[in-house]
Design an enzyme around this catalytic site. Structure first.
Site, PDB file in Angstrom:
ATOM      1  N   ASN A 138       0.819  -1.203   0.000  1.00  0.00           N
ATOM      2  CA  ASN A 138       0.000   0.000   0.000  1.00  0.00           C
ATOM      3  C   ASN A 138       0.854   1.255   0.000  1.00  0.00           C
ATOM      4  O   ASN A 138       1.927   1.290   0.606  1.00  0.00           O
ATOM      5  CB  ASN A 138      -0.936  -0.001   1.205  1.00  0.00           C
ATOM      6  CG  ASN A 138      -1.878  -1.194   1.190  1.00  0.00           C
ATOM      7  OD1 ASN A 138      -2.102  -1.802   0.153  1.00  0.00           O
ATOM      8  ND2 ASN A 138      -2.418  -1.542   2.347  1.00  0.00           N
ATOM      9  N   VAL A 139       0.341   2.305  -0.631  1.00  0.00           N
ATOM     10  CA  VAL A 139       1.078   3.560  -0.757  1.00  0.00           C
ATOM     11  C   VAL A 139       0.424   4.675   0.040  1.00  0.00           C
ATOM     12  O   VAL A 139       0.727   5.848  -0.144  1.00  0.00           O
ATOM     13  CB  VAL A 139       1.210   3.963  -2.248  1.00  0.00           C
ATOM     14  CG1 VAL A 139       2.050   2.947  -3.009  1.00  0.00           C
ATOM     15  CG2 VAL A 139      -0.161   4.111  -2.910  1.00  0.00           C
ATOM     16  N   ASP A 140      -0.497   4.316   0.955  1.00  0.00           N
ATOM     17  CA  ASP A 140      -1.261   5.303   1.715  1.00  0.00           C
ATOM     18  C   ASP A 140      -0.595   5.731   3.018  1.00  0.00           C
ATOM     19  O   ASP A 140      -1.092   6.622   3.720  1.00  0.00           O
ATOM     20  CB  ASP A 140      -2.674   4.792   2.002  1.00  0.00           C
ATOM     21  CG  ASP A 140      -2.679   3.375   2.587  1.00  0.00           C
ATOM     22  OD1 ASP A 140      -1.792   3.064   3.418  1.00  0.00           O
ATOM     23  OD2 ASP A 140      -3.560   2.575   2.207  1.00  0.00           O
ATOM     24  N   HIS A 156       5.993  -0.583  -2.599  1.00  0.00           N
ATOM     25  CA  HIS A 156       5.670   0.140  -3.836  1.00  0.00           C
ATOM     26  C   HIS A 156       5.720   1.655  -3.664  1.00  0.00           C
ATOM     27  O   HIS A 156       5.154   2.393  -4.466  1.00  0.00           O
ATOM     28  CB  HIS A 156       4.290  -0.289  -4.338  1.00  0.00           C
ATOM     29  CG  HIS A 156       4.240  -1.728  -4.740  1.00  0.00           C
ATOM     30  ND1 HIS A 156       3.072  -2.467  -4.760  1.00  0.00           N
ATOM     31  CD2 HIS A 156       5.226  -2.583  -5.120  1.00  0.00           C
ATOM     32  CE1 HIS A 156       3.340  -3.708  -5.141  1.00  0.00           C
ATOM     33  NE2 HIS A 156       4.637  -3.802  -5.366  1.00  0.00           N
ATOM     34  N   CYS A 236      10.412  20.513 -10.914  1.00  0.00           N
ATOM     35  CA  CYS A 236      11.200  20.229  -9.715  1.00  0.00           C
ATOM     36  C   CYS A 236      11.945  21.508  -9.327  1.00  0.00           C
ATOM     37  O   CYS A 236      12.719  22.040 -10.129  1.00  0.00           O
ATOM     38  CB  CYS A 236      12.188  19.094  -9.990  1.00  0.00           C
ATOM     39  SG  CYS A 236      13.447  18.885  -8.704  1.00  0.00           S
ATOM     40  N   CYS A 239      15.855  21.176  -9.648  1.00  0.00           N
ATOM     41  CA  CYS A 239      16.358  21.169 -11.029  1.00  0.00           C
ATOM     42  C   CYS A 239      16.163  22.526 -11.701  1.00  0.00           C
ATOM     43  O   CYS A 239      16.948  22.906 -12.585  1.00  0.00           O
ATOM     44  CB  CYS A 239      15.655  20.085 -11.844  1.00  0.00           C
ATOM     45  SG  CYS A 239      16.115  18.401 -11.380  1.00  0.00           S
ATOM     46  N   SER A 306      -4.440 -10.210  -2.799  1.00  0.00           N
ATOM     47  CA  SER A 306      -4.474 -11.377  -3.684  1.00  0.00           C
ATOM     48  C   SER A 306      -3.087 -11.719  -4.199  1.00  0.00           C
ATOM     49  O   SER A 306      -2.921 -12.706  -4.907  1.00  0.00           O
ATOM     50  CB  SER A 306      -5.408 -11.114  -4.868  1.00  0.00           C
ATOM     51  OG  SER A 306      -4.920 -10.019  -5.637  1.00  0.00           O
ATOM     52  N   ASN A 330      -7.629 -13.286   3.397  1.00  0.00           N
ATOM     53  CA  ASN A 330      -8.048 -12.469   2.257  1.00  0.00           C
ATOM     54  C   ASN A 330      -9.426 -12.901   1.791  1.00  0.00           C
ATOM     55  O   ASN A 330      -9.723 -14.097   1.735  1.00  0.00           O
ATOM     56  CB  ASN A 330      -7.053 -12.607   1.091  1.00  0.00           C
ATOM     57  CG  ASN A 330      -7.376 -11.663  -0.045  1.00  0.00           C
ATOM     58  OD1 ASN A 330      -7.389 -10.443   0.141  1.00  0.00           O
ATOM     59  ND2 ASN A 330      -7.654 -12.205  -1.224  1.00  0.00           N
TER      60      ASN A 330
END
Length: 401
Positions: A138-140, A156, A236, A239, A306, A330
């Site tokens: 999860n990316v939360d 991830h 950015c 940059c 899954s 699951n």
């Protein structure tokens, strides 16, 4: 934009699981099986006693977030949905406009969401001494928020920041969101109105679609027919102030318009979400850290995933190959799950492996409550003993008077 050629794996329902042990179909039976799993010593002396947890999108559904492959996941209710691919994001200015528009609309809801009972149950399992570390797809960022004391590897990446594709510097997503609002006042007004009407608050996907909005995983909000081409995003800042050197040795060009929006005349300074996008490789350092988390435990507990992505499945396979017992919780099938339960004694009660089909937000807190009972009884017994000794001391003192 052309439909990507890369196939998204396992978008259809996987075969239903076989419950292991067979007594674990009810909540009490499931709790008993997981208790056996967590309390059992590892099958070999060289394996640690602790458990590593691997989690997926299903764990955050109770927080109001969408998932990919669940019963009501995006691949079920929105058949036209396809996430943006890494190569598209890098190569296509228009694709980035579309991505950041939808992400801009979804960030406020994602930012307000909070860890749920399942995340805090993982925290409690750590405090009870059962869980040593967490690997999450999860990316939360709910895991680090719920249990900062338990090491968490975000396999991830995370949405709480953006990262430059040139210099790899990070910019906090809240800062980036403020810049998006400044560069896109009409979209900012639209977002405020959507929030005011509650269009982004309802968890009912049918009601959202009725209001002209589709909410997908990872803070992606789709508004069919919206003019994404008008959206602008910043460069950015690092940059922009100091253009990096390109691979061929030339100094990069990073230009912005009068308001500070990234210009397509640039060849660097593109900010992306600090997540591993579809088609992007996980950094070697993250892969190694994930393997170390598996190797540092004696058991694997898989929650609400899954394991359709190979990056997660290979970790579970690594655990199995090391001789670690595996437990999977699951709703719905899991990719190649028969591998993880091959060779189990049909009469085992959870020590060798567990497969449950239950909601983590109800099962895990109930499991924690059951595991805490012996500790509570010990505390009560200690309190009674202390009271008894205090009473004896008072009686003895009275005798001396």
């Amino acid at each position: 934009m052309k439909k990507p050629l890369m196939r998204i794996p396992y978008t259809e329902l996987l075969p239903p699981p076989a419950i292991i042990p067979h007594t674990a179909r009810s909540l009490p039976g499931a709790i008993a099986a997981l208790q056996e799993f967590l309390h059992a010593p590892p099958p070999r002396d060289d394996l640690p006693r602790s458990t590593v947890v691997l989690t997926g999108a299903g764990l955050s559904v109770a927080s109001g977030l969408a998932d990919y492959r669940g019963t009501n996941g995006t691949y079920r209710v929105n058949k036209t949905y396809r996430p943006i691919y890494y190569h598209e994001f890098l190569a296509n200015h228009e694709a980035r406009k579309r991505y950041w528009t939808r992400s801009f609309l979804g960030w406020t809801t994602l930012r307000k969401a909070a860890p749920n009972a399942g995340h805090y149950a993982v925290r409690d399992l750590g405090r009870l001494g059962f869980v040593s570390s967490v690997v999450t797809q999860n990316v939360d960022s709910f895991h680090p928020r719920a249990h900062p004391e338990i090491p968490t590897l975000e396999l991830h990446g995370y949405l709480r920041a953006t990262v430059c594709t040139s210099c790899r510097g990070e910019l906090a997503r809240d800062v980036f969101q403020t810049e998006l609002a400044r560069l896109n006042p009409m979209w900012d007004t639209f977002l405020r109105e959507a929030i005011a009407t509650g269009a982004l608050e309802t968890e009912d996907p049918h009601e959202r679609r009725a209001r002209g909005i589709r909410v997908n995983p990872d803070g992606d909000v789709e508004v069919p027919g919206a003019p994404y081409t008008t959206f602008r995003y910043p460069a950015c800042p690092r940059c922009l102030s100091s253009p990096p050197t390109l691979a061929d040795g030339r100094r990069a060009t990073v230009e912005v318009d009068n308001d500070g929006a990234w210009s397509p005349t640039s060849n660097a300074g593109i900010l992306k979400p600090a997540v591993v996008m579809f088609g992007e490789s996980i950094a070697d350092s993250v892969k190694q850290a994930a393997e170390q988390a598996i190797d540092g435990a004696g058991k694997l507990l898989v929650l609400a995933t899954s394991m359709a992505t190979y990056s997660a499945w290979r970790l579970a396979k690594r655990a199995k190959d090391r001789g670690m017992p595996v437990a999977i919780v699951n709703i719905g099938g899991v990719r190649g799950e028969e591998v993880f339960f091959a060779g189990l004694d049909p009469n085992q009660t959870g020590t060798q492996g567990v497969r449950l089909e239950m909601s983590t937000d109800s099962l895990l807190p109930a499991l924690v409550e059951q595991l805490q009972q012996p500790l509570l009884r010990n505390v009560e017994a200690s309190a009674e003993a202390a009271a008894f000794l205090e009473n004896d001391a008072a009686v003895f003192k009275n005798m001396l008077q």
